[in-house]
Design a protein around this motif. Structure first.
Motif, PDB file in Angstrom:
ATOM      1  N   PRO A 224      -0.510  15.188  -3.598  1.00 17.91           N
ATOM      2  CA  PRO A 224      -0.332  16.142  -5.010  1.00 17.91           C
ATOM      3  C   PRO A 224       1.148  16.527  -5.189  1.00 17.91           C
ATOM      4  CG  PRO A 224      -2.485  16.571  -3.580  1.00 17.91           C
ATOM      5  CD  PRO A 224      -1.505  15.700  -2.715  1.00 17.91           C
ATOM      6  N   GLY A 225       1.494  16.206  -6.049  1.00 16.98           N
ATOM      7  CA  GLY A 225       2.865  16.812  -6.486  1.00 16.98           C
ATOM      8  C   GLY A 225       4.104  15.853  -6.072  1.00 16.98           C
ATOM      9  N   GLN A 226       3.856  14.748  -5.428  1.00 16.87           N
ATOM     10  CA  GLN A 226       4.848  14.144  -4.585  1.00 16.87           C
ATOM     11  C   GLN A 226       4.760  12.666  -5.377  1.00 16.87           C
ATOM     12  OE1 GLN A 226       4.857  14.313  -0.381  1.00 16.87           O
ATOM     13  NE2 GLN A 226       3.916  16.203  -0.459  1.00 16.87           N
ATOM     14  N   GLY A 227       6.000  11.956  -4.759  1.00 14.25           N
ATOM     15  CA  GLY A 227       6.029  10.575  -5.090  1.00 14.25           C
ATOM     16  C   GLY A 227       5.245   9.691  -4.230  1.00 14.25           C
ATOM     17  N   LEU A 228       5.491   8.485  -4.324  1.00 11.90           N
ATOM     18  CA  LEU A 228       4.660   7.176  -3.336  1.00 11.90           C
ATOM     19  C   LEU A 228       5.468   7.275  -2.278  1.00 11.90           C
ATOM     20  CD1 LEU A 228       3.904   7.075  -6.662  1.00 11.90           C
ATOM     21  CD2 LEU A 228       3.308   4.700  -5.837  1.00 11.90           C
ATOM     22  N   ARG A 229       4.518   7.093  -1.237  1.00 12.29           N
ATOM     23  CA  ARG A 229       5.055   6.767   0.023  1.00 12.29           C
ATOM     24  C   ARG A 229       4.830   5.310   0.630  1.00 12.29           C
ATOM     25  NH1 ARG A 229       4.860  11.684   3.793  1.00 12.29           N
ATOM     26  NH2 ARG A 229       2.572  11.842   2.859  1.00 12.29           N
ATOM     27  N   LEU A 230       5.112   4.437   0.946  1.00 12.32           N
ATOM     28  CA  LEU A 230       5.053   3.007   1.326  1.00 12.32           C
ATOM     29  C   LEU A 230       4.374   3.151   2.807  1.00 12.32           C
ATOM     30  CD1 LEU A 230       4.960  -0.073   0.523  1.00 12.32           C
ATOM     31  CD2 LEU A 230       7.240  -0.042   1.750  1.00 12.32           C
ATOM     32  N   ILE A 231       3.316   2.355   2.812  1.00 16.03           N
ATOM     33  CA  ILE A 231       2.595   2.523   3.996  1.00 16.03           C
ATOM     34  C   ILE A 231       2.852   0.998   4.849  1.00 16.03           C
ATOM     35  CG2 ILE A 231       0.330   2.616   5.062  1.00 16.03           C
ATOM     36  CD1 ILE A 231      -0.860   4.160   2.989  1.00 16.03           C
ATOM     37  N   TYR A 232       2.291   0.117   4.150  1.00 11.43           N
ATOM     38  CA  TYR A 232       2.768  -1.286   4.549  1.00 11.43           C
ATOM     39  C   TYR A 232       2.904  -2.268   3.485  1.00 11.43           C
ATOM     40  CZ  TYR A 232       1.071  -1.125   9.588  1.00 11.43           C
ATOM     41  OH  TYR A 232       0.803  -1.084  10.859  1.00 11.43           O
ATOM     42  N   TYR A 233       3.771  -3.187   3.786  1.00 10.17           N
ATOM     43  CA  TYR A 233       3.820  -4.179   2.712  1.00 10.17           C
ATOM     44  C   TYR A 233       3.710  -5.692   3.388  1.00 10.17           C
ATOM     45  CZ  TYR A 233       8.532  -4.712   4.011  1.00 10.17           C
ATOM     46  OH  TYR A 233       9.883  -4.714   4.499  1.00 10.17           O
ATOM     47  N   SER A 234       3.454  -6.650   2.633  1.00  4.69           N
ATOM     48  CA  SER A 234       3.189  -8.112   2.871  1.00  4.69           C
ATOM     49  C   SER A 234       3.611  -9.082   2.027  1.00  4.69           C
ATOM     50  CB  SER A 234       1.591  -8.505   3.067  1.00  4.69           C
ATOM     51  OG  SER A 234       1.509  -9.845   3.250  1.00  4.69           O
ATOM     52  N   GLN A 235       4.641  -9.689   2.537  1.00  4.25           N
ATOM     53  CA  GLN A 235       5.607 -10.682   1.453  1.00  4.25           C
ATOM     54  C   GLN A 235       4.797 -12.108   1.438  1.00  4.25           C
ATOM     55  OE1 GLN A 235       9.361  -9.539   3.609  1.00  4.25           O
ATOM     56  NE2 GLN A 235       9.880  -9.916   1.456  1.00  4.25           N
TER      57      GLN A 235
ATOM     58  N   TRP B 249       0.747  -1.105  -0.028  1.00  2.42           N
ATOM     59  CA  TRP B 249      -0.179   0.059   0.000  1.00  2.42           C
ATOM     60  C   TRP B 249       1.075   1.165  -0.084  1.00  2.42           C
ATOM     61  CZ3 TRP B 249      -4.817   0.934  -0.942  1.00  2.42           C
ATOM     62  CH2 TRP B 249      -5.874  -0.085  -0.882  1.00  2.42           C
ATOM     63  N   TYR B 250       0.582   2.020  -0.858  1.00  2.08           N
ATOM     64  CA  TYR B 250       1.189   3.285  -1.113  1.00  2.08           C
ATOM     65  C   TYR B 250       0.351   4.657  -0.761  1.00  2.08           C
ATOM     66  CZ  TYR B 250       5.366   1.040  -3.380  1.00  2.08           C
ATOM     67  OH  TYR B 250       6.179   0.164  -3.560  1.00  2.08           O
ATOM     68  N   ARG B 251       0.779   5.651  -0.430  1.00  2.00           N
ATOM     69  CA  ARG B 251       0.023   7.015  -0.433  1.00  2.00           C
ATOM     70  C   ARG B 251       0.899   7.957  -1.353  1.00  2.00           C
ATOM     71  NH1 ARG B 251      -2.225  10.483   4.596  1.00  2.00           N
ATOM     72  NH2 ARG B 251      -1.737  12.483   3.511  1.00  2.00           N
ATOM     73  N   GLN B 252      -0.262   8.594  -1.995  1.00  2.00           N
ATOM     74  CA  GLN B 252       0.401   9.685  -2.721  1.00  2.00           C
ATOM     75  C   GLN B 252      -0.352  10.849  -2.607  1.00  2.00           C
ATOM     76  OE1 GLN B 252      -0.141   9.190  -7.167  1.00  2.00           O
ATOM     77  NE2 GLN B 252       1.545  10.547  -7.803  1.00  2.00           N
TER      78      GLN B 252
ATOM     79  N   ILE C 175       5.296   5.290   6.318  1.00  2.00           N
ATOM     80  CA  ILE C 175       4.393   5.966   6.931  1.00  2.00           C
ATOM     81  C   ILE C 175       3.468   5.234   7.402  1.00  2.00           C
ATOM     82  CG2 ILE C 175       4.917   8.129   5.707  1.00  2.00           C
ATOM     83  CD1 ILE C 175       2.647   7.469   3.850  1.00  2.00           C
ATOM     84  N   ALA C 176       3.452   4.408   8.516  1.00  2.00           N
ATOM     85  CA  ALA C 176       2.450   3.244   8.949  1.00  2.00           C
ATOM     86  C   ALA C 176       1.699   3.841   9.828  1.00  2.00           C
ATOM     87  CB  ALA C 176       3.165   2.096   9.301  1.00  2.00           C
ATOM     88  N   GLU C 177       1.901   4.789  10.613  1.00  2.00           N
ATOM     89  CA  GLU C 177       1.195   5.358  11.772  1.00  2.00           C
ATOM     90  C   GLU C 177      -0.300   6.007  11.405  1.00  2.00           C
ATOM     91  OE1 GLU C 177       3.221   8.276  14.049  1.00  2.00           O
ATOM     92  OE2 GLU C 177       1.599   8.760  15.350  1.00  2.00           O
ATOM     93  N   GLY C 178      -1.188   5.494  11.948  1.00  2.00           N
ATOM     94  CA  GLY C 178      -2.588   5.790  11.603  1.00  2.00           C
ATOM     95  C   GLY C 178      -3.131   4.865  10.537  1.00  2.00           C
ATOM     96  N   TYR C 179      -2.573   3.599  10.136  1.00  2.00           N
ATOM     97  CA  TYR C 179      -2.916   2.733   9.377  1.00  2.00           C
ATOM     98  C   TYR C 179      -2.902   1.474   9.789  1.00  2.00           C
ATOM     99  CZ  TYR C 179      -2.411   6.682   5.941  1.00  2.00           C
ATOM    100  OH  TYR C 179      -2.347   7.902   5.250  1.00  2.00           O
ATOM    101  N   SER C 180      -3.708   0.567   9.287  1.00  2.00           N
ATOM    102  CA  SER C 180      -3.461  -0.825   9.674  1.00  2.00           C
ATOM    103  C   SER C 180      -3.932  -1.657   8.634  1.00  2.00           C
ATOM    104  CB  SER C 180      -4.481  -1.161  10.997  1.00  2.00           C
ATOM    105  OG  SER C 180      -5.825  -0.974  10.431  1.00  2.00           O
ATOM    106  N   VAL C 181      -3.334  -2.888   8.522  1.00  2.00           N
ATOM    107  CA  VAL C 181      -3.613  -3.721   7.347  1.00  2.00           C
ATOM    108  C   VAL C 181      -4.032  -5.305   7.949  1.00  2.00           C
ATOM    109  CG1 VAL C 181      -2.289  -2.956   5.602  1.00  2.00           C
ATOM    110  CG2 VAL C 181      -1.122  -4.397   7.034  1.00  2.00           C
ATOM    111  N   SER C 182      -4.343  -6.313   7.099  1.00  2.00           N
ATOM    112  CA  SER C 182      -4.542  -7.536   7.276  1.00  2.00           C
ATOM    113  C   SER C 182      -4.279  -8.407   6.062  1.00  2.00           C
ATOM    114  CB  SER C 182      -5.671  -8.031   7.958  1.00  2.00           C
ATOM    115  OG  SER C 182      -6.684  -7.791   6.966  1.00  2.00           O
ATOM    116  N   ARG C 183      -3.626  -9.452   6.304  1.00  2.00           N
ATOM    117  CA  ARG C 183      -3.476 -10.482   5.185  1.00  2.00           C
ATOM    118  C   ARG C 183      -3.665 -11.817   5.337  1.00  2.00           C
ATOM    119  NH1 ARG C 183       0.694 -10.893   0.921  1.00  2.00           N
ATOM    120  NH2 ARG C 183      -0.511 -11.797  -0.972  1.00  2.00           N
TER     121      ARG C 183
END
Lengths: 113, 115
Positions: free
Chosen positions: A39-50, A34-37, A60-68
């Motif tokens: 305006p006018g900026q690149g992509l920042r990684l929030i979470y990833y799952s291998q 998951w990335y956050r974009q 930038i994981a703070e304030g976000y949660s995920v599940s897999r």
């Protein structure tokens, strides 16, 4: 057709509310991101799952949660702790190999009411 | 640490002009991959090319070409005879062997091709 499906395309969040963004892939990929974009900026990684049942924080994981729980699905919850959630959110997946290419969904645009 | 710099924030050209988008990267890893993606107004990132650090051959695909130079840590992208459909934001990205699942994206270059 193989690909990555993100839903909804547009999402509105009220203050104090948690919202969940959906990401589904049928590419049989092991890794998802998951990335956050902003305006006018690149992509920042929030979470990833291998792999299923495992995920790691990105930059930038703070304030976000995920599940897999399933290989095909990697939902992202934007919690009320995320004070500035307005952004474009992109989900991606890859085979997980060293030379992997990340393939992206069409994105979800989140706005605060 | 890994870093990608796209110094050109926005470029405007007239159709049929050639245009080069610059990408400079930093990494201490000797094995890494470089990518270019296109983001049209619809928002989805479209993969264009991947190069590994051991292959410095330039690549051409139709009107697109890529120049990879390790000596200057650059991976530039040229569009020949630009078309209005080329208007998009273009991102350069890097993944290093030390953590290949983590992509480092540049801030993007917005290309406007005017008729």
């Amino acid at each position: 057709d193989g690909g990555i499906t993100q839903s909804p395309k547009y999402l509105f969040r009220k203050e104090g509310q948690n919202v969940t963004l959906s990401c589904e892939q049928n590419l049989n990929h092991d890794a998802m991101y998951w990335y956050r974009q902003d305006p006018g900026q690149g992509l920042r990684l929030i979470y990833y799952s291998q792999i299923v049942n495992d995920f790691q924080k990105g930059d930038i994981a703070e304030g976000y949660s995920v599940s897999r729980e399933k290989k095909e699905s990697f939902p992202l919850t934007v919690t009320s702790a995320q004070k500035n959630p307005t952004a474009f959110y992109l989900c991606a997946s890859s085979s997980g190999e060293a030379k992997n290419i990340q393939y992206f969904g069409a994105g979800t645009r989140l706005s605060v009411l | 640490a890994q870093k990608v710099t796209q110094a050109q924030t926005e470029i405007s050209v007239v159709e049929k002009e050639d245009v080069t988008l610059d990408c400079v990267y930093e990494t201490r890893d000797t094995t890494y991959y470089l990518f270019w993606y296109k983001q049209p107004p619809s928002g989805e990132l479209v993969f264009l090319i991947r190069r590994n650090s051991f292959d410095e051959q330039n690549e051409i695909s139709g009107r697109y070409s890529w120049n990879f130079q390790k000596s200057t840590s650059s991976f530039n992208f040229t569009i020949t005879a630009s078309q209005v459909v080329d208007s998009a934001v273009y991102f350069c990205a890097l993944s290093a062997r030390i953590h290949f699942n983590k992509f480092y994206f540049g801030s993007g270059t917005k290309l406007n091709v005017k008729p």
